[in-house]
Enzyme design. Structure first.
Site, PDB file in Angstrom:
ATOM      1  N   CYS A   1       0.874  -1.176   0.000  1.00 10.44           N
ATOM      2  CA  CYS A   1       0.000   0.000   0.000  1.00 10.44           C
ATOM      3  C   CYS A   1       0.909   1.224   0.000  1.00 10.44           C
ATOM      4  O   CYS A   1       2.123   1.092   0.100  1.00 10.44           O
ATOM      5  CB  CYS A   1      -1.003  -0.012   1.146  1.00 10.44           C
ATOM      6  SG  CYS A   1      -0.324   0.134   2.795  1.00 10.44           S
TER       7      CYS A   1
ATOM      8  N   CYS B   1      -2.024   1.260  -4.288  1.00  9.86           N
ATOM      9  CA  CYS B   1      -0.752   1.900  -4.647  1.00  9.86           C
ATOM     10  C   CYS B   1      -0.712   2.298  -6.115  1.00  9.86           C
ATOM     11  O   CYS B   1       0.272   2.842  -6.589  1.00  9.86           O
ATOM     12  CB  CYS B   1       0.444   1.023  -4.283  1.00  9.86           C
ATOM     13  SG  CYS B   1       0.701  -0.425  -5.301  1.00  9.86           S
TER      14      CYS B   1
ATOM     15  N   CYS C   1       3.534   0.154  -8.370  1.00 10.07           N
ATOM     16  CA  CYS C   1       4.032  -1.200  -8.178  1.00 10.07           C
ATOM     17  C   CYS C   1       4.565  -1.745  -9.497  1.00 10.07           C
ATOM     18  O   CYS C   1       3.834  -1.823 -10.482  1.00 10.07           O
ATOM     19  CB  CYS C   1       2.900  -2.085  -7.662  1.00 10.07           C
ATOM     20  SG  CYS C   1       3.452  -3.680  -7.079  1.00 10.07           S
TER      21      CYS C   1
END
Length: 139
Positions: free
Chosen positions: A13, A87, A91
């Site tokens: 996150c 996120c 990522c």
């Protein structure tokens, strides 16, 4: 070094101070060392959210010593499953890695009453993940 016999899961996150910390703690607790567990954040906070620490303590899991960690491409690449929690595009994506996105409310700035249902949702999802991985959860 990852253990080739154990599946590895990375929870991500933004701040690694709430959702991903709870998910990693539940998976660590429930998997009983049968899964390699990591968590990280794309923009880690300075500390884990105190309401999250309190909510986890209520269910017998102490995460008070945990610290937010920065997300690295190596952590993603060495994981079998990467679970993102808000996120976005931060990522990195690698072939052969399974990605899941869990839509969860953000506990940032929330009190304990708002964090409890998020905690309970995460526990439910982690138990489902363990079943998918073929790993029995502790009772």
């Amino acid at each position: 070094m990852t253990d080739p016999r154990k599946p590895s899961v990375l929870f991500v996150c933004v701040h690694n101070a709430g959702r991903s910390q709870m998910a990693a703690a539940f998976l660590t607790h429930l998997a009983q060392d049968k899964v390699e567990v990591r968590s990280a954040g794309s923009a880690p906070a300075n500390a884990v959210n105190p309401a999250v620490v309190e909510a986890m303590t209520e269910v017998g899991i102490d995460i008070s010593a945990q610290r937010p960690k920065v997300l690295t491409p190596e952590a993603v690449q060495s994981s079998d499953v990467v679970i993102t929690m808000g996120c976005g595009d931060a990522c990195p994506v690698f072939p052969g890695t399974r990605y899941l996105d869990w839509k969860l409310n953000d506990p940032a700035g929330q009190g304990i009453d708002a964090v409890r249902p998020i905690r309970d949702d995460i526990e439910h999802r982690v138990r489902g993940l363990l079943a998918e991985l073929g790993t029995r959860a502790r009772p």
